[in-house]
Each structure stands twice: as C-alpha cells, then as structure tokens.
Design a protein around this motif. Structure first.
Motif, PDB file in Angstrom:
ATOM      1  N   GLU A 179       0.821  -1.208   0.000  1.00 43.81           N
ATOM      2  CA  GLU A 179       0.000   0.000   0.000  1.00 43.81           C
ATOM      3  C   GLU A 179       0.856   1.260   0.000  1.00 43.81           C
ATOM      4  OE1 GLU A 179      -2.608  -0.288   3.297  1.00 43.81           O
ATOM      5  OE2 GLU A 179      -3.815  -1.925   2.445  1.00 43.81           O
ATOM      6  N   THR A 180       1.957   1.215   0.750  1.00 43.26           N
ATOM      7  CA  THR A 180       2.847   2.385   0.800  1.00 43.26           C
ATOM      8  C   THR A 180       3.484   2.647  -0.555  1.00 43.26           C
ATOM      9  OG1 THR A 180       3.335   1.967   3.138  1.00 43.26           O
ATOM     10  CG2 THR A 180       4.871   3.369   1.928  1.00 43.26           C
ATOM     11  N   VAL A 181       3.984   1.596  -1.205  1.00 46.89           N
ATOM     12  CA  VAL A 181       4.636   1.765  -2.507  1.00 46.89           C
ATOM     13  C   VAL A 181       3.640   2.246  -3.558  1.00 46.89           C
ATOM     14  CG1 VAL A 181       5.740   0.521  -4.407  1.00 46.89           C
ATOM     15  CG2 VAL A 181       6.460   0.087  -2.043  1.00 46.89           C
ATOM     16  N   LEU A 182       2.465   1.640  -3.602  1.00 45.39           N
ATOM     17  CA  LEU A 182       1.482   2.000  -4.632  1.00 45.39           C
ATOM     18  C   LEU A 182       0.849   3.366  -4.373  1.00 45.39           C
ATOM     19  CD1 LEU A 182      -0.248  -1.466  -5.137  1.00 45.39           C
ATOM     20  CD2 LEU A 182       1.426  -0.354  -6.613  1.00 45.39           C
ATOM     21  N   ALA A 183       1.045   3.909  -3.193  1.00 44.54           N
ATOM     22  CA  ALA A 183       0.537   5.253  -2.910  1.00 44.54           C
ATOM     23  C   ALA A 183       1.442   6.343  -3.466  1.00 44.54           C
ATOM     24  CB  ALA A 183       0.367   5.430  -1.395  1.00 44.54           C
ATOM     25  N   GLU A 184       2.640   5.991  -3.959  1.00 45.56           N
ATOM     26  CA  GLU A 184       3.561   6.976  -4.519  1.00 45.56           C
ATOM     27  C   GLU A 184       3.026   7.504  -5.854  1.00 45.56           C
ATOM     28  OE1 GLU A 184       7.305   5.038  -4.765  1.00 45.56           O
ATOM     29  OE2 GLU A 184       7.501   4.783  -2.576  1.00 45.56           O
ATOM     30  N   PRO A 185       3.315   8.778  -6.179  1.00 45.09           N
ATOM     31  CA  PRO A 185       2.749   9.403  -7.399  1.00 45.09           C
ATOM     32  C   PRO A 185       3.042   8.653  -8.691  1.00 45.09           C
ATOM     33  CG  PRO A 185       3.768  11.042  -5.964  1.00 45.09           C
ATOM     34  CD  PRO A 185       4.123   9.703  -5.387  1.00 45.09           C
ATOM     35  N   GLU A 186       4.211   8.026  -8.789  1.00 41.17           N
ATOM     36  CA  GLU A 186       4.564   7.366 -10.051  1.00 41.17           C
ATOM     37  C   GLU A 186       3.723   6.125 -10.326  1.00 41.17           C
ATOM     38  OE1 GLU A 186       8.435   5.214  -9.777  1.00 41.17           O
ATOM     39  OE2 GLU A 186       8.527   6.261  -7.848  1.00 41.17           O
ATOM     40  N   TYR A 187       3.021   5.636  -9.283  1.00 43.83           N
ATOM     41  CA  TYR A 187       2.162   4.463  -9.457  1.00 43.83           C
ATOM     42  C   TYR A 187       0.695   4.828  -9.336  1.00 43.83           C
ATOM     43  CZ  TYR A 187       6.615   2.090  -8.773  1.00 43.83           C
ATOM     44  OH  TYR A 187       7.920   1.678  -8.872  1.00 43.83           O
ATOM     45  N   GLU A 188       0.385   6.033  -9.732  1.00 45.31           N
ATOM     46  CA  GLU A 188      -1.009   6.476  -9.669  1.00 45.31           C
ATOM     47  C   GLU A 188      -1.870   5.599 -10.586  1.00 45.31           C
ATOM     48  OE1 GLU A 188      -3.630  10.571 -10.332  1.00 45.31           O
ATOM     49  OE2 GLU A 188      -1.474  10.533 -10.699  1.00 45.31           O
ATOM     50  N   GLY A 189      -3.020   5.230 -10.109  1.00 43.27           N
ATOM     51  CA  GLY A 189      -3.917   4.364 -10.874  1.00 43.27           C
ATOM     52  C   GLY A 189      -3.752   2.889 -10.536  1.00 43.27           C
ATOM     53  N   LEU A 190      -2.723   2.551  -9.758  1.00 41.55           N
ATOM     54  CA  LEU A 190      -2.520   1.169  -9.332  1.00 41.55           C
ATOM     55  C   LEU A 190      -2.963   1.009  -7.884  1.00 41.55           C
ATOM     56  CD1 LEU A 190       1.061   0.466 -10.757  1.00 41.55           C
ATOM     57  CD2 LEU A 190      -1.146   0.105 -11.871  1.00 41.55           C
ATOM     58  N   GLU A 191      -3.456  -0.120  -7.553  1.00 39.10           N
ATOM     59  CA  GLU A 191      -3.821  -0.406  -6.169  1.00 39.10           C
ATOM     60  C   GLU A 191      -3.615  -1.887  -5.874  1.00 39.10           C
ATOM     61  OE1 GLU A 191      -8.421  -1.163  -5.700  1.00 39.10           O
ATOM     62  OE2 GLU A 191      -8.110   0.780  -6.689  1.00 39.10           O
ATOM     63  N   ALA A 192      -3.329  -2.163  -4.603  1.00 42.13           N
ATOM     64  CA  ALA A 192      -3.110  -3.557  -4.185  1.00 42.13           C
ATOM     65  C   ALA A 192      -4.455  -4.261  -4.039  1.00 42.13           C
ATOM     66  CB  ALA A 192      -2.339  -3.589  -2.875  1.00 42.13           C
ATOM     67  N   ASP A 193      -4.669  -5.266  -4.856  1.00 42.19           N
ATOM     68  CA  ASP A 193      -5.927  -6.010  -4.800  1.00 42.19           C
ATOM     69  C   ASP A 193      -5.879  -7.110  -3.742  1.00 42.19           C
ATOM     70  OD1 ASP A 193      -8.576  -6.563  -6.191  1.00 42.19           O
ATOM     71  OD2 ASP A 193      -7.615  -8.538  -6.314  1.00 42.19           O
ATOM     72  N   ASP A 194      -4.712  -7.747  -3.590  1.00 46.05           N
ATOM     73  CA  ASP A 194      -4.590  -8.833  -2.614  1.00 46.05           C
ATOM     74  C   ASP A 194      -3.116  -9.100  -2.362  1.00 46.05           C
ATOM     75  OD1 ASP A 194      -5.452 -10.882  -0.902  1.00 46.05           O
ATOM     76  OD2 ASP A 194      -5.150 -12.395  -2.463  1.00 46.05           O
ATOM     77  N   VAL A 195      -2.813  -9.523  -1.133  1.00 46.50           N
ATOM     78  CA  VAL A 195      -1.450  -9.919  -0.768  1.00 46.50           C
ATOM     79  C   VAL A 195      -1.545 -11.235  -0.001  1.00 46.50           C
ATOM     80  CG1 VAL A 195       0.632  -9.338   0.513  1.00 46.50           C
ATOM     81  CG2 VAL A 195      -0.649  -7.526  -0.633  1.00 46.50           C
ATOM     82  N   THR A 196      -0.864 -12.263  -0.495  1.00 45.48           N
ATOM     83  CA  THR A 196      -0.882 -13.566   0.168  1.00 45.48           C
ATOM     84  C   THR A 196       0.536 -14.104   0.307  1.00 45.48           C
ATOM     85  OG1 THR A 196      -1.189 -14.722  -1.946  1.00 45.48           O
ATOM     86  CG2 THR A 196      -3.180 -14.147  -0.698  1.00 45.48           C
TER      87      THR A 196
END
Length: 462
Positions: A355-372
């Motif tokens: 969540e922290t990494v995908l919250a960075e501006p360069e990854y806008e539009g991406l989100e964590a759907d699941d982590v296992t």
C-alpha cells in the motif's frame, strides 16, 4: 443418594456392623442361608460422598472381593440418622457431587462396549469421516464424531491406572490402539477407492482441496482440544455431566486426524501423513495425560496406606511416559506454530509495504488487490515459498520496475531468498446501469512487447 446391599463373609458380621454403627448408618441386617460362605446381608442408604470412605473402611474390616456389593441410586430417604449422616459428609461442599471409586470403575466399564460393536462403529465412523473430508463437508465429519465410541476406552485406561485395576487399564489401552489403527486402515482403503474412481481430480493438492492442512501440519494449539477433552471426559464421569457430548469432543481430537493419515497416505503424500499421524499421537497422549492428572488430583485412588503406594508408582510412570512423549512431539509442533506467527506477520507487513509503494505518485492508478503468503507444501513443517501481490491496473500489462521495488521493500521483513511475485489484473469501468462499478479480470500481456503479467521480483529480469 445411594442404597447399598452387602453380603457379609463368615466371621466378619460383627466387624461390619460395628463400623456402620460407629458411622451412624441406619442399616437393616438379615441372615444369609444359601450356604455359600456368607453370614448376613446388610442393606443401608448413604449420601453419595459417604460411599467411598465407608466402603474403604469395610474393606479394611474384611469385606473385600469375597463379598458382593451392590450400589444403586436412591430417590428419597426419610430418616433422622440419614439426615445427620448427610450433613456430616456434606461439609465443605454440596453433597452428592462426587462419584465413588467403586461406581467410577463400573461406569468406565459400561462406557466401553463389546469389541465387536466397538470395531463396527469405528469402521462406520472412519468411512463417514473420510467421505466428509474428501467432500469437504464439516457436517458429515461431525456426524462421524457423534457415532465414534471413543470415550469409554480413554477413561477406562486411566481409571484402571489410578485404582489399580490392571484388567480395566489394559482393556482401555488396547481399545485405543486398535481403534485408531482401524480408522487409519479404513480411511486408506476408502481414499484409494476414491482416487481410483476419479472422485478427486488428478494433479490436485488434496490437502488444500479438502482443507486438511490444519490436520497434517498441526501446531501447539492442537494440544488444547485434546487436553480439554481428557479433563472434560473425567469430569463427565465423576460429576454427572453428559458423556455423549464429551465423547464427541474426544472423537473430534482423534477421528478426523486418523482419517487424514489414511487420505494423505493413499495420495502418496507421506510428509502430510506423518504430520497427521503426529497429531493423532499427540492427541492420544494429551487425552490420557489430562484424564490421569484429573483423576489423581481429584483423589480417585485407593485410600489405604498400602494401596496408595501400590498405585502411586504406576500413576507417576504413566504420567511421565505421556509427558515425555508430548515434550518430544511439542518441538515440531512449536516449529509449525512459529511459522504460523511468522507468516501472519509477513503477510501484514507485505500488505503495508504494498500500500505504501502504490501510494507513490509514479504508481497512480494502481492499487493492491490482494497480498498472500504461499508456503512450499513440504508437510508437515513447511516454509515460506513466496509472497504474491496482486495489483489492479487500469491498463493491460505490468508496470516496469514495480516488481523490483516491491521486492526491495517486502524482502526487508524476510530473508534474502524471499521471492516476491507480482500478478496484474485489469480493472475497467463499465457503462450503463453498472456505471462506476469496478470489475477486474486477469490480464496476460504479449511478452514480445512488454513484461509478463506475472513478474517474480528478484528472480527474473526484463
């Protein structure tokens, strides 16, 4: 309340009556004329708590195995002497709550059925439990527990130990051993037939498909069920609780793991079979140790000076065997428990990092759907195989550099060999009445133009 009838051997009449009179027991005595070596028949009511100590005193007076003692329930006793006796033995707690040793032995024998019935019921239970596990049906597995007659043998063995009844002890242990063996053999046979008939698809991990994992890779928490079952079994026998309900609890600790041994052995998953077998042994040891300790602490042992010394050593010996066995098996169980904690912590840390990494501006539009966190499947003691992060993206294809970035952050919470795998799904917005609703479908990119949609970070380069 209890009503006792005792046949008094010749030469012991006066001693018996002196004891009853000293205790203030209201008795009736009649001559015995059958010519079988008895001189009288004595009948008298007793509070439940008084049965054991008075029978012990009578035994010291010579009323032992040569005499016939009948103990039955009494509904009501109207007697001034009985009221005094009840107050005397009711001091320190409610009267009538503790079953005497003599009655305890009888109840333990009654709960152990004839071997033919015992074997048939266990075979039926094994078939039902195996079918329930293969069909992934908890209701069917519970049904198998209900019909398994395992309460009596577990209690009989330990009642025999603390009361010095070797016949009852060995019968209880023999029934336990043979019962578990029957369930394992029957489950192997049924599982082999199911596999040959194609009832479970080939190439499928039967452990995952049938939710057997908690039984083939047991942890320390598995001890709680068996220990509780052993304690509850003795309390049900001595305090009048429902034996049927406790019997289901004991069956829950033994039947499904035994069936799991057969299923995994039939599938050739011998590591998983070892894990399930270890759980069976742990549960058998735990039930017996808990039952033995509960009986001894509650005072269910011969009270005479010589009888105590004759049963003390066997009790301590069996307790030591059960305890040492549990300690030896606790080591791998502790390893599985530690892995469970580590897996939970790693999964939580991976979710936070993703969540922290995908919250960075360069990854806008991406989100964590699941982590296992996936394990390697090497039962019974597994290890972490990889962390899989599923990322939702508006555009097809992977995001360059994201896999390595997630690996860098997540691997800090594990060892250097940790594999972080990123899977991508495409999220798209549909028009019409479902406008604004997000739907996701797996997307595989053309490898000639871009990165694969599944990127194992730290193990592959692009």
């Amino acid at each position: 309340m209890r009503y006792l009838e005792i046949t008094v051997p010749e030469g012991r009449r006066r001693a018996v009556l002196d004891i009853l009179e000293a205790e203030g027991v209201d008795y009736v005595v009649s001559d015995e004329t059958s010519g079988r070596g008895y001189t009288a028949v004595v009948r008298f009511p007793l509070p439940t708590r008084a049965v054991e100590p008075i029978l012990d005193r009578l035994r010291q007076a010579g009323v032992s195995d040569d005499a016939s003692v009948v103990v039955i329930d009494a509904e009501t006793v109207i007697s001034e002497e009985f009221s005094t006796l009840r107050e005397q033995y009711g001091h320190g707690g409610p009267s009538g709550t503790r079953t005497s040793r003599q009655v305890l032995r009888t109840k333990a024998r009654e709960l152990t059925p004839p071997f033919s019935i015992y074997a048939v019921m266990l075979l039926i239970s094994a078939v039902v439990a195996t079918a329930g596990l293969l069909a992934d049906s908890p209701a069917v597995v519970i049904g198998a527990m209900v019909i398994a007659p395992l309460l009596g043998p577990a209690l009989a063995a330990n009642v025999g130990i603390v009361t010095g009844d070797d016949r009852l002890k060995w019968k209880g242990f023999a029934y336990q051993f043979v019962g578990v063996a029957l369930v394992v053999v029957a489950s192997i046979g049924l599982a082999v037939l199911a596999r040959l008939a194609g009832l479970e698809p080939a190439g499928v991990d039967v452990v995952v498909a049938t939710e057997l994992e908690e039984r083939v890779s047991p942890n320390l928490f598995s001890l709680a069920v068996a220990l509780g079952a052993g304690i509850a079994g003795i309390l049900s026998l001595t305090r009048g609780f429902s034996e049927a309900i406790v019997g289901v609890m004991i069956a829950a600790a033994l039947i499904p793991p035994s069936a799991a041994v057969g299923i995994t052995a039939a599938w050739g998953m011998y590591g998983a079979a070892v894990g399930a077998g270890a759980l069976v042994v742990v549960n058998v040891l735990s039930i017996n140790l808990a039952a033995l300790a509960t009986l001894w602490i509650a005072g269910y042992r011969p009270q005479g000076l010589f009888e105590v010394s004759s049963t003390r050593r066997p009790t301590y010996t069996y307790a030591a065997i059960f305890g040492i066995g549990l300690l030896v098996l606790a080591a791998p169980l502790a390893g599985v428990t530690l892995l469970d904690f580590q897996t939970t912590e790693l999964e939580s840390a991976a979710e936070d990092e993703a969540e922290t990494v995908l919250a960075e501006p360069e990854y806008e539009g991406l989100e964590a759907d699941d982590v296992t966190v996936e394990l390697d499947g090497n039962y019974p003691i597994q290890s972490v195989d990889r962390v899989v992060v599923t990322v939702a993206n508006d555009e097809p294809g992977p995001e360059p550099g994201l896999a390595d970035r997630l690996h860098e952050e997540i691997s800090a919470h594990g060892d250097e060999s940790l594999v972080v795998e990123v899977e991508y799904v495409v999220s798209e917005r549909r028009g019409g009445e479902n406008d604004g609703q997000l739907s996701r479908t797996p997307q595989t990119a053309d490898t000639s133009d871009s990165l694969p949609s599944i990127v194992p970070a730290g193990t592959a380069s692009s």
